[in-house]
Write a protein that holds these residues in place. Structure first.
Motif, mmCIF file in Angstrom:
data_model
loop_
_atom_site.group_PDB
_atom_site.id
_atom_site.type_symbol
_atom_site.label_atom_id
_atom_site.label_comp_id
_atom_site.label_asym_id
_atom_site.label_seq_id
_atom_site.Cartn_x
_atom_site.Cartn_y
_atom_site.Cartn_z
ATOM 1 N N LEU A 1 0.858 -1.079 0.355
ATOM 2 C CA LEU A 1 -0.045 -0.385 0.098
ATOM 3 C C LEU A 1 0.919 1.021 0.180
ATOM 4 O O LEU A 1 0.605 1.953 -0.870
ATOM 5 C CB LEU A 1 -0.959 -0.009 1.678
ATOM 6 N N ASP A 2 1.614 1.721 0.676
ATOM 7 C CA ASP A 2 2.684 2.364 0.565
ATOM 8 C C ASP A 2 3.182 2.684 -0.478
ATOM 9 O O ASP A 2 3.637 4.037 -0.916
ATOM 10 C CB ASP A 2 3.851 2.493 1.812
ATOM 11 N N ARG A 3 3.884 1.703 -1.543
ATOM 12 C CA ARG A 3 4.476 1.642 -2.215
ATOM 13 C C ARG A 3 3.678 2.327 -3.546
ATOM 14 O O ARG A 3 4.114 2.934 -4.414
ATOM 15 C CB ARG A 3 5.270 0.121 -2.216
ATOM 16 N N PHE A 4 2.286 1.807 -3.532
ATOM 17 C CA PHE A 4 1.728 2.402 -4.411
ATOM 18 C C PHE A 4 1.279 3.648 -4.297
ATOM 19 O O PHE A 4 0.951 4.790 -5.584
ATOM 20 C CB PHE A 4 -0.009 1.402 -4.146
ATOM 21 N N ASN A 5 1.276 4.310 -3.135
ATOM 22 C CA ASN A 5 0.506 5.232 -3.026
ATOM 23 C C ASN A 5 2.206 6.423 -2.954
ATOM 24 O O ASN A 5 2.128 7.275 -4.139
ATOM 25 C CB ASN A 5 0.533 5.766 -1.713
ATOM 26 N N GLN A 6 3.854 5.956 -2.991
ATOM 27 C CA GLN A 6 4.353 6.477 -3.304
ATOM 28 C C GLN A 6 4.922 7.107 -4.706
ATOM 29 O O GLN A 6 5.147 8.020 -5.144
ATOM 30 C CB GLN A 6 5.657 6.126 -2.674
ATOM 31 N N GLN A 7 3.900 5.911 -5.402
ATOM 32 C CA GLN A 7 4.376 5.422 -6.430
ATOM 33 C C GLN A 7 3.220 6.436 -7.845
ATOM 34 O O GLN A 7 3.356 6.087 -8.645
ATOM 35 C CB GLN A 7 4.621 4.259 -7.638
ATOM 36 N N GLY A 8 2.125 6.882 -7.020
ATOM 37 C CA GLY A 8 0.911 7.212 -7.027
ATOM 38 C C GLY A 8 0.595 6.027 -8.122
ATOM 39 O O GLY A 8 -0.303 6.423 -9.248
ATOM 40 N N VAL A 9 0.155 4.744 -7.799
ATOM 41 C CA VAL A 9 -0.279 4.191 -8.220
ATOM 42 C C VAL A 9 -2.261 3.546 -7.836
ATOM 43 O O VAL A 9 -1.936 3.186 -6.535
ATOM 44 C CB VAL A 9 0.051 2.248 -7.834
ATOM 45 N N LYS A 10 -2.647 3.627 -8.743
ATOM 46 C CA LYS A 10 -4.023 4.044 -8.742
ATOM 47 C C LYS A 10 -4.049 2.234 -8.590
ATOM 48 O O LYS A 10 -4.326 1.880 -9.568
ATOM 49 C CB LYS A 10 -5.272 4.626 -9.146
ATOM 50 N N VAL A 11 -5.036 1.422 -7.850
ATOM 51 C CA VAL A 11 -5.387 -0.167 -7.444
ATOM 52 C C VAL A 11 -7.287 -1.112 -7.878
ATOM 53 O O VAL A 11 -7.487 0.848 -6.813
ATOM 54 C CB VAL A 11 -4.999 -0.533 -6.446
ATOM 55 N N LYS A 12 -7.382 -0.558 -8.713
ATOM 56 C CA LYS A 12 -8.540 -1.076 -8.731
ATOM 57 C C LYS A 12 -9.263 -3.194 -9.338
ATOM 58 O O LYS A 12 -8.347 -3.644 -9.981
ATOM 59 C CB LYS A 12 -9.537 -0.908 -10.415
#
Length: 265
Positions: A111-122
């Motif tokens: 989750l932290d990596r997603f937010n750091q890299q600007g990744v939106k998960v669906k």
């Protein structure tokens, strides 16, 4: 111990080691806005190395992280990854249980990596059949990444193309029955608006590693005009460099969408 062994066996081709020249060359050509990936070959990769199939699935997660990072670097806006199909429930219960735990762990730890890299998960698919623990963390990761805009990754989890189309038909039939929609108003746009990928461009490129050359019930409506790229490379060995080769191949295709290029007959 097993994780260390996997780390040694996975080809260590990080995005950071991919030459700037290759990245820049790729950026000069047309970049697909949406890439779909069938992550195939995990089990065979593990068997080839005398490892349990679960080791292949774990290694496959590492490959996906590298590819998403690479895709964001070259300007791809959407990745749809086929992680667990509606048919995968037929696999041995021990493997299904491992995969469910793996999904939960990945969503929690990344989750932290997603937010750091600007990744939106669906998450797309039948969420109601997932274990409660997986559903909860899936909803959480979607909620906490919903404002990210660098790249969107659709995780196809308990997903089937036919099941998706059946669900669309039921929704449209219900609207017609309730007189919210007229039969003559049903068109491609109406169907597309009911898909899990509504408001997203259709994939322009479908990549399938692992040596198989079939669609396996994946995005049957959305890939009507996608370019198909098959490779013998197993998914855990699929590196950023391999991904760029697929993009380069896409850039050399002539896309006509049923028409003719000027000057051709």
């Amino acid at each position: 111990m097993l994780k260390k062994l996997i780390d040694k066996l996975v080809t260590n081709q990080e995005v950071a080691t991919t030459s700037k020249r290759n990245l820049e060359e790729i950026k000069q050509g047309p970049i697909p806005e949406h890439v779909a990936i069938i992550m195939d070959g995990n089990g065979r990769w593990a068997k080839q190395r005398g490892l349990p199939r679960t080791a292949g699935h774990q290694a496959g997660v590492d490959s996906l992280k590298k590819i998403v990072e690479c895709a964001a670097k070259i300007g791809i806006g959407y990745i749809t990854a086929y992680t667990f199909s509606t048919e995968n429930w037929k696999r041995p219960q021990s493997e299904v249980d491992f995969l469910m735990k793996l999904f939960q762990q990945v969503f929690e730890k990344e989750l932290d990596r997603f937010n750091q890299q600007g990744v939106k998960v669906k998450i797309i698919g039948y969420k109601d059949r997932l274990p409660d623990s997986v559903k909860q963390v899936a909803e959480q990761v979607m909620k906490k990444t919903e404002n990210n805009q660098k790249i969107i990754i659709n995780i196809a989890l308990d997903y089937g193309g036919r099941a998706e189309i059946i669900e669309v038909i039921k929704n449209i039939a219900s609207r017609v029955k309730d007189e919210q929609l007229k039969i003559e108003e049903i068109d491609e746009a109406e169907i597309a608006a009911q898909l899990y990928t509504a408001d997203q461009p259709d994939p322009e490129l479908l990549i399938r590693p692992g040596g198989e050359e079939r669609l396996s019930n994946f995005l049957l409506w959305q890939i009507a005009y996608a370019e198909l790229y098959f490779t013998q490379t197993y998914w855990p060995d699929f590196t950023a460099e391999t991904f760029l080769q697929a993009i380069a191949d896409f850039q050399n295709r002539e896309r006509r969408f049923g028409g003719l290029k000027e000057g051709r007959c």
